[in-house]
Write a protein that holds these residues in place. Structure first.
Motif, PDB file in Angstrom:
ATOM      1  N   GLY A   1       0.837  -1.195   0.000  1.00 29.85           N
ATOM      2  CA  GLY A   1       0.000   0.000   0.000  1.00 29.85           C
ATOM      3  C   GLY A   1       0.865   1.235   0.000  1.00 29.85           C
ATOM      4  N   LEU A   2       0.494   2.195  -0.835  1.00 26.95           N
ATOM      5  CA  LEU A   2       1.215   3.466  -0.927  1.00 26.95           C
ATOM      6  C   LEU A   2       0.199   4.596  -0.756  1.00 26.95           C
ATOM      7  CD1 LEU A   2       3.411   2.631  -4.069  1.00 26.95           C
ATOM      8  CD2 LEU A   2       4.162   2.630  -1.680  1.00 26.95           C
ATOM      9  N   PRO A   3      -0.151   4.934   0.478  1.00 30.21           N
ATOM     10  CA  PRO A   3      -1.117   6.021   0.699  1.00 30.21           C
ATOM     11  C   PRO A   3      -0.682   7.293  -0.011  1.00 30.21           C
ATOM     12  CG  PRO A   3      -0.685   4.858   2.751  1.00 30.21           C
ATOM     13  CD  PRO A   3       0.290   4.328   1.747  1.00 30.21           C
ATOM     14  N   GLU A   4      -1.661   8.002  -0.575  1.00 27.42           N
ATOM     15  CA  GLU A   4      -1.348   9.190  -1.374  1.00 27.42           C
ATOM     16  C   GLU A   4      -0.636  10.269  -0.573  1.00 27.42           C
ATOM     17  OE1 GLU A   4      -4.319   9.669  -5.083  1.00 27.42           O
ATOM     18  OE2 GLU A   4      -5.224  10.123  -3.137  1.00 27.42           O
ATOM     19  N   ASP A   5      -0.888  10.322   0.737  1.00 31.55           N
ATOM     20  CA  ASP A   5      -0.251  11.372   1.537  1.00 31.55           C
ATOM     21  C   ASP A   5       1.201  11.054   1.881  1.00 31.55           C
ATOM     22  OD1 ASP A   5      -0.509   9.366   3.385  1.00 31.55           O
ATOM     23  OD2 ASP A   5      -1.842  10.459   4.735  1.00 31.55           O
ATOM     24  N   GLY A   6       1.697   9.885   1.433  1.00 30.31           N
ATOM     25  CA  GLY A   6       3.089   9.530   1.681  1.00 30.31           C
ATOM     26  C   GLY A   6       3.417   9.251   3.129  1.00 30.31           C
ATOM     27  N   SER A   7       2.387   9.006   3.938  1.00 29.94           N
ATOM     28  CA  SER A   7       2.606   8.820   5.371  1.00 29.94           C
ATOM     29  C   SER A   7       3.310   7.508   5.691  1.00 29.94           C
ATOM     30  CB  SER A   7       1.269   8.880   6.117  1.00 29.94           C
ATOM     31  OG  SER A   7       0.375   7.890   5.608  1.00 29.94           O
ATOM     32  N   SER A   8       3.127   6.497   4.841  1.00 26.81           N
ATOM     33  CA  SER A   8       3.743   5.208   5.147  1.00 26.81           C
ATOM     34  C   SER A   8       3.864   4.361   3.891  1.00 26.81           C
ATOM     35  CB  SER A   8       2.909   4.444   6.192  1.00 26.81           C
ATOM     36  OG  SER A   8       1.645   4.090   5.652  1.00 26.81           O
ATOM     37  N   LEU A   9       4.695   3.348   3.994  1.00 31.72           N
ATOM     38  CA  LEU A   9       4.766   2.268   3.008  1.00 31.72           C
ATOM     39  C   LEU A   9       4.275   1.030   3.730  1.00 31.72           C
ATOM     40  CD1 LEU A   9       5.688   0.612   0.532  1.00 31.72           C
ATOM     41  CD2 LEU A   9       8.002   0.630   1.520  1.00 31.72           C
ATOM     42  N   ASP A  10       3.234   0.405   3.206  1.00 28.29           N
ATOM     43  CA  ASP A  10       2.643  -0.763   3.848  1.00 28.29           C
ATOM     44  C   ASP A  10       2.918  -2.013   3.014  1.00 28.29           C
ATOM     45  OD1 ASP A  10       1.587   1.035   5.661  1.00 28.29           O
ATOM     46  OD2 ASP A  10      -0.363   1.140   4.672  1.00 28.29           O
ATOM     47  N   LEU A  11       3.406  -3.058   3.662  1.00 27.75           N
ATOM     48  CA  LEU A  11       3.634  -4.343   3.002  1.00 27.75           C
ATOM     49  C   LEU A  11       2.849  -5.414   3.746  1.00 27.75           C
ATOM     50  CD1 LEU A  11       7.514  -4.195   2.423  1.00 27.75           C
ATOM     51  CD2 LEU A  11       5.684  -3.448   0.877  1.00 27.75           C
ATOM     52  N   TYR A  12       2.304  -6.376   2.987  1.00 28.00           N
ATOM     53  CA  TYR A  12       1.422  -7.382   3.580  1.00 28.00           C
ATOM     54  C   TYR A  12       1.897  -8.800   3.271  1.00 28.00           C
ATOM     55  CZ  TYR A  12      -1.732  -3.354   3.583  1.00 28.00           C
ATOM     56  OH  TYR A  12      -2.288  -2.109   3.763  1.00 28.00           O
ATOM     57  N   THR A  13       1.772  -9.656   4.271  1.00 32.17           N
ATOM     58  CA  THR A  13       1.921 -11.081   4.037  1.00 32.17           C
ATOM     59  C   THR A  13       0.760 -11.785   4.721  1.00 32.17           C
ATOM     60  OG1 THR A  13       3.459 -12.944   4.051  1.00 32.17           O
ATOM     61  CG2 THR A  13       3.308 -11.658   6.080  1.00 32.17           C
ATOM     62  N   THR A  14       0.516 -13.030   4.330  1.00 35.20           N
ATOM     63  CA  THR A  14      -0.715 -13.713   4.736  1.00 35.20           C
ATOM     64  C   THR A  14      -0.439 -15.121   5.231  1.00 35.20           C
ATOM     65  OG1 THR A  14      -2.165 -12.435   3.294  1.00 35.20           O
ATOM     66  CG2 THR A  14      -2.870 -14.670   3.809  1.00 35.20           C
ATOM     67  N   ASP A  15      -1.191 -15.483   6.259  1.00 33.84           N
ATOM     68  CA  ASP A  15      -1.208 -16.857   6.761  1.00 33.84           C
ATOM     69  C   ASP A  15      -2.670 -17.280   6.778  1.00 33.84           C
ATOM     70  OD1 ASP A  15      -0.349 -19.245   8.498  1.00 33.84           O
ATOM     71  OD2 ASP A  15      -1.770 -18.206   9.811  1.00 33.84           O
ATOM     72  N   PHE A  16      -3.047 -18.205   5.875  1.00 34.45           N
ATOM     73  CA  PHE A  16      -4.456 -18.624   5.794  1.00 34.45           C
ATOM     74  C   PHE A  16      -4.554 -20.135   5.925  1.00 34.45           C
ATOM     75  CE2 PHE A  16      -8.337 -20.013   3.736  1.00 34.45           C
ATOM     76  CZ  PHE A  16      -9.278 -19.138   4.271  1.00 34.45           C
ATOM     77  N   SER A  17      -5.510 -20.565   6.739  1.00 35.99           N
ATOM     78  CA  SER A  17      -5.729 -21.994   6.949  1.00 35.99           C
ATOM     79  C   SER A  17      -7.194 -22.327   6.707  1.00 35.99           C
ATOM     80  CB  SER A  17      -5.340 -22.382   8.374  1.00 35.99           C
ATOM     81  OG  SER A  17      -5.746 -23.714   8.660  1.00 35.99           O
ATOM     82  N   LEU A  18      -7.448 -23.445   6.052  1.00 36.95           N
ATOM     83  CA  LEU A  18      -8.830 -23.895   5.851  1.00 36.95           C
ATOM     84  C   LEU A  18      -9.423 -24.448   7.145  1.00 36.95           C
ATOM     85  CD1 LEU A  18      -8.540 -25.610   2.352  1.00 36.95           C
ATOM     86  CD2 LEU A  18      -9.712 -23.465   2.882  1.00 36.95           C
ATOM     87  N   THR A  19      -8.555 -24.802   8.102  1.00 35.69           N
ATOM     88  CA  THR A  19      -9.021 -25.275   9.421  1.00 35.69           C
ATOM     89  C   THR A  19      -8.338 -24.428  10.489  1.00 35.69           C
ATOM     90  OG1 THR A  19      -7.267 -26.949   9.430  1.00 35.69           O
ATOM     91  CG2 THR A  19      -9.454 -27.620   8.626  1.00 35.69           C
ATOM     92  N   PRO A  20      -8.698 -23.169  10.583  1.00 37.11           N
ATOM     93  CA  PRO A  20      -7.939 -22.224  11.413  1.00 37.11           C
ATOM     94  C   PRO A  20      -7.964 -22.497  12.905  1.00 37.11           C
ATOM     95  CG  PRO A  20      -9.974 -21.232  10.617  1.00 37.11           C
ATOM     96  CD  PRO A  20      -9.818 -22.518   9.894  1.00 37.11           C
ATOM     97  N   LEU A  21      -8.998 -23.152  13.403  1.00 35.76           N
ATOM     98  CA  LEU A  21      -9.084 -23.377  14.840  1.00 35.76           C
ATOM     99  C   LEU A  21      -8.375 -24.656  15.292  1.00 35.76           C
ATOM    100  CD1 LEU A  21     -12.740 -22.215  15.551  1.00 35.76           C
ATOM    101  CD2 LEU A  21     -10.615 -20.935  15.825  1.00 35.76           C
TER     102      LEU A  21
ATOM    103  N   SER B   1       5.025 -16.658  13.257  1.00 35.00           N
ATOM    104  CA  SER B   1       4.799 -15.244  12.918  1.00 35.00           C
ATOM    105  C   SER B   1       6.123 -14.516  12.704  1.00 35.00           C
ATOM    106  CB  SER B   1       3.970 -14.547  14.000  1.00 35.00           C
ATOM    107  OG  SER B   1       4.637 -14.544  15.243  1.00 35.00           O
ATOM    108  N   ASP B   2       7.126 -14.820  13.504  1.00 31.70           N
ATOM    109  CA  ASP B   2       8.439 -14.192  13.310  1.00 31.70           C
ATOM    110  C   ASP B   2       9.019 -14.555  11.947  1.00 31.70           C
ATOM    111  OD1 ASP B   2       8.284 -13.009  15.764  1.00 31.70           O
ATOM    112  OD2 ASP B   2       9.717 -14.340  16.763  1.00 31.70           O
ATOM    113  N   ARG B   3       8.851 -15.810  11.550  1.00 33.35           N
ATOM    114  CA  ARG B   3       9.366 -16.243  10.246  1.00 33.35           C
ATOM    115  C   ARG B   3       8.651 -15.513   9.111  1.00 33.35           C
ATOM    116  NH1 ARG B   3       7.573 -19.833   6.588  1.00 33.35           N
ATOM    117  NH2 ARG B   3       5.972 -20.570   8.029  1.00 33.35           N
ATOM    118  N   LEU B   4       7.335 -15.385   9.208  1.00 31.49           N
ATOM    119  CA  LEU B   4       6.571 -14.691   8.160  1.00 31.49           C
ATOM    120  C   LEU B   4       6.952 -13.223   8.079  1.00 31.49           C
ATOM    121  CD1 LEU B   4       3.141 -16.414   8.859  1.00 31.49           C
ATOM    122  CD2 LEU B   4       4.445 -16.593   6.727  1.00 31.49           C
TER     123      LEU B   4
END
Length: 672
Positions: free
Chosen positions: A65-85, A94-97
Motif C-alpha cells: 500500500g502506498l497512501p497518497e499522503d506519503g505517510s507510510s509504506l505498507d507491506l502485507y503477508t498472509t497466513d491462511f488456513s482452511l481449518t484455522p481453529l 509469525s516471526d518467520r513470516l
C-alpha cells in the motif's frame, strides 16, 4: 459465548473466502488478503492497498500500500488456513513470516528486472523503490485467520526508516468486523412456569401481567446477561453505597423470607411472552419471555446477584414480585420512559437519567461500546471508550470482574479517562457545533437542548457517527489540558468550550475528526492552535468586570468571542479537510448514490477501463485492480457497496479526466 462467536466468525470467514475465490477465479490466500484489505480500509487502518504476490527463497509478500499522503509504506503477508481453529499461530511462525516480508525491502530492486512490465509485482517494486526515498515509516502487516499466541515484534528500522509490525489475527479481525453490532434480545425459558395474573387491556401495543419470580433465578439471569438485562433501565446498579442497596442486602442476609413483603419488586418489559392458558384461554403461567429487560429494579436485581455470588447465600425462600409489561418493540421508546418515570421512587432521578432509554442513547451505547479504539502513542494496546448511558454503569461493569487482576485488565482496556456520560457527550458535541453558551448553562439545560436537537435532526447512530462524536471528546480534552496550563482556574470548563467553539468556527468545522479518532489524539499543529487561541478567549470571557458565569451563558458572549481577530495558523490549514464535519455526516446517502452509479455502468465498461489503464499505465495499480474487481462482481450479478463503491466512482471519474472514452474502449475490448 465469546468462544462460540469466534468459532462462528472463523467458519463464516473461511466459507466466504472460499466462495469468493471460486467465483473470482483467484487463489484462496489472495482472496483472503483482499478481504482483509477491505476490512482494514473500512476501519480506516489502511488506504490504497493492492494485491501483488511474490515468492522466492527467503521471501514472500502478498501486497502493498502506498497512501497518497506519503505517510507510510505498507507491506502485507498472509497466513491462511482452511481449518484455522485446529492450530494456533505461534511466535516462531509469525516471526518467520515477518522476516520473509521484511526481506522484500532489501531485495525489491533485484526482483523488478525479472518481471514483465504492467504486472502487479513490477508495479509494486517500482512503487516501493520510489516510496523508500521519502516515506516517513514502514508498516509490515501479517494477516492471519488463526488465533495468535503472541504479539507483533518490537519496532525496528530499515535504512534509517522506522519499521512497525502489525499482527491482525482472527481475534483482532473479529473485533473489528463486529464493531458496532447489536446484541440479540434476551430470551428466558422457565423450567417451572411462573404463575401469573393477567390484567385486561384494550391497548393493542401493550399488556400487563403480575408474577413472582424466585430470587435465585433473577440473580442468575443477571449473572448470565449482566447489564444487558438493564439496557432500558434509567440507571444501572449503583453498588451498595446508597441506603436502599444496603437495606436490600440486609434483608436478604437477615430476613430472606420477608423480602417479598419488604421489597417493591421489579418492573420489566418483554417483546413476547409464551403463556400457559386455562380452559377459558386466560393466561395463568409464563413459560418463556423474549426481549426481557428490567426497566426499574436494577438495584434489586444486582443486589440479589451480589448476595448470591459474594456472600455465598443460596437465596432459598427469596421471591421477588414482577410487573411485566409486554410491549410491541416499535413502541419501546414511547412507553418505557414513562414506566421508568412513574414507577421510580428509590433515588433522585434527573432529566438526564430519564433520557437513558431514549433510542438515540441506547443505539449510541451499543455501537460505541463495541468499537475498538486504535492503539495510541505506539502502545500497541487497543482500548474501548465507555459511554455511560445510565449512572453507575462503569462501576458496575468493573465490579463484574471479581479479581484484582481482572479489574486491572478492564481498566487497561477501558481506562477511566475514556468514560463519558450523556451530559459529557452533549458538552463535546455542542462545543463543536458552536453552542458554548448552552454548555455554560450547566449539564441539565445543555443536555435538554441537546435532546431537542436530536429529536429534530434524528441522526443515524452508526459507527462513523460514534467515532466522530468521540473525536470531539478528544478535541475537548486537549483544549481542557491547554486551558489548565493557562491557569483558567474555576472557569476552565467555560474557557474550554468557548475555545473549541471558536476553533470550530475559524476552521469551518474542517478539522479532521476521522484523523483524531484514528490517532486517538490531536496533532501538534492543532494543539499549538489551541494554545494560541486560549488566552484570547480568556481575555474576552473573563475580563471586563462582568460576572463570568452569567456572561458565558449569553449568546452575546459568543457573538463577542466569534469576532475575536484570529487567523488559523498555516500548519493547521494544511491539515484541514475539504468538507466540514457535521458528525452526523450524509455518508450513508453518498454510499447509496455511489452504489447506484456503479451499477449503472456495465461490467464490460469497467473491464475496458481496467484494460485501458493497464495498457497505458495511466492509473495507479490499486485503481486498476479495483476496476477489475468491480467488473467481475457486476458480471456475476453481485453488488459493489460502501467505501468500495465510492472509490470505484472516483476511479471512473479520474479515468475520464485522463482520456478514457467508454464507448470506443468497450468496442475495442469486445473486438479483441
Amino acid at each position: 459465548m465469546a468462544d462460540h462467536d469466534l468459532h462462528e466468525y472463523s467458519r463464516a470467514l473461511v466459507t466466504d473466502v472460499q466462495a469468493l475465490a471460486d467465483a473470482e477465479g483467484g487463489s484462496i490466500p489472495n482472496t483472503f488478503t483482499q478481504r482483509v484489505h477491505e476490512i482494514l480500509e473500512e476501519a480506516g487502518v489502511v488506504t490504497d492497498a493492492a494485491l501483488a504476490y511474490h515468492y522466492s527463497r527467503g521471501l514472500e509478500i502478498y501486497g502493498y500500500g502506498l497512501p497518497e499522503d506519503g505517510s507510510s509504506l505498507d507491506l502485507y503477508t498472509t497466513d491462511f488456513s482452511l481449518t484455522p481453529l485446529s492450530s494456533k499461530l505461534t511466535k516462531v511462525e509469525s516471526d518467520r513470516l515477518f522476516r520473509r516480508l521484511f526481506a522484500f525491502l532489501g531485495k525489491h530492486t533485484a526482483i523488478r528486472p525479472n518481471q514483465e512490465d504492467n504486472t502487479d509485482v513490477y508495479d509494486m517494486c517500482t512503487g516501493v523503490e520510489k516510496a523508500l526515498s521519502n516515506v516517513l515509516k514502514i508498516r509490515l502487516f501479517l494477516l492471519s485467520n488463526r488465533v495468535s499466541t503472541t504479539s507483533a515484534p518490537e519496532p525496528g528500522e530499515f535504512e534509517g526508516i522506522p519499521v512497525t509490525y502489525e499482527l491482525w489475527d482472527l481475534a483482532r479481525l473479529h473485533r473489528h468486523e463486529t464493531s458496532g453490532s447489536i446484541g440479540e434480545p434476551i430470551k428466558v425459558t422457565f423450567e417451572r412456569p411462573l404463575p401469573c395474573l393477567a390484567a385486561h387491556s384494550d391497548e393493542p401495543n401493550y399488556s400487563v401481567v403480575l408474577t413472582v419470580i424466585p430470587g435465585r433465578q433473577l440473580a442468575e439471569l443477571y449473572k448470565e446477561h449482566r447489564t444487558r438485562l438493564l439496557e432500558l433501565n434509567v440507571r444501572s446498579f449503583l453498588q451498595t453505597r446508597g441506603a436502599v442497596n444496603k437495606g436490600i442486602r440486609e434483608t436478604l442476609l437477615n430476613a430472606p423470607s420477608r423480602f417479598l413483603a419488604y421489597n417493591n419488586g421489579v418492573t420489566a418489559t418483554a417483546s413476547d411472552v409464551d403463556f400457559e392458558n386455562d380452559e377459558a384461554g386466560i393466561p395463568v403461567a409464563i413459560r418463556s419471555m423474549t426481549g426481557l429487560q428490567i426497566v426499574n429494579g436494577g438495584q434489586t436485581t444486582a443486589s440479589l446477584h451480589h448476595v448470591l455470588t459474594r456472600d455465598k447465600r443460596d437465596l432459598a425462600g427469596v421471591y421477588v414480585q414482577m410487573k411485566l409489561t409486554i410491549v410491541d418493540p416499535a413502541h419501546l421508546s414511547e412507553i418505557v420512559p414513562r414506566i421508568s418515570q412513574y414507577s421510580n421512587t428509590q433515588n433522585k432521578v434527573t432529566l438526564v437519567d430519564f433520557s437513558s432509554n431514549h433510542e438515540f442513547h441506547v443505539a449510541f451505547e451499543r455501537v460505541s461500546r463495541s468499537l475498538w479504539a486504535p492503539a495510541a502513542n505506539g502502545s500497541g494496546q487497543e482500548t474501548r471508550w465507555f459511554y455511560e448511558r445510565a449512572r453507575g454503569q462503569y462501576t458496575d461493569k468493573s465490579a463484574e470482574h471479581e479479581t484484582r487482576a481482572a479489574q486491572r485488565k478492564f481498566k487497561l482496556i477501558t481506562p477511566t479517562r475514556q468514560r463519558f456520560s450523556k451530559s459529557d457527550l452533549a458538552t463535546f458535541v455542542h462545543s463543536w457545533e458552536q453552542l458554548p453558551y448552552w454548555v455554560s448553562r450547566g449539564a441539565q439545560k445543555n443536555f435538554a437542548h441537546f435532546m431537542e436537537r436530536i429529536e429534530k435532526s434524528d441522526p443515524v447512530v452508526d459507527v462513523q457517527y460514534c467515532k466522530r462524536a468521540i473525536a470531539t471528546a478528544l478535541l475537548f480534552q486537549a483544549a481542557d489540558r491547554i486551558a489548565r496550563t493557562h491557569s483558567a482556574g474555576s472557569h476552565k470548563r467555560l474557557i474550554t468550550t468557548y475555545t473549541v467553539a471558536r476553533l470550530s468556527l475559524a476552521t469551518e468545522k474542517r478539522i479532521d475528526l476521522d484523523r483524531i479518532w484514528n490517532e486517538q489524539g490531536t496533532t501538534n499543529a492543532l494543539r499549538e492552535a489551541l494554545d494560541e487561541l486560549c488566552p484570547l478567549i480568556m481575555e474576552t470571557v473573563i475580563s471586563g468586570g462582568r460576572h463570568v458565569s452569567e456572561w458565558a451563558k449569553k449568546p452575546d458572549c459568543w457573538d463577542e468571542v466569534s469576532r475575536i481577530p484570529w487567523t488559523v495558523p498555516d500548519a493547521l490549514v494544511s491539515e484541514l479537510t475539504a468538507e466540514p464535519f457535521e458528525i452526523a455526516s450524509p455518508e450513508s446517502t453518498e454510499s447509496d448514490e455511489a452504489e447506484a452509479a456503479v451499477e449503472d455502468i456495465p461490467s464490460e465498461e469497467w473491464r475496458a477501463l481496467a484494460d485501458w489503464a493497464r495498457e497505458g499505465r495511466v492509473l495507479r495499480p490499486v485503481d486498476r485492480q479495483l476496476a477489475e474487481r468491480v467488473a467481475q462482481r457486476l458480471s456475476q450479478g453481485r453488488r459493489v457497496v460502501g467505501v468500495q463503491a465510492r472509490q470505484a466512482i472516483e476511479v471512473y471519474e479520474e479515468a475520464l479526466r485522463e482520456g478514457f472514452h467508454p464507448a470506443s474502449a468497450v468496442l475495442d475490448h469486445e473486438t479483441t
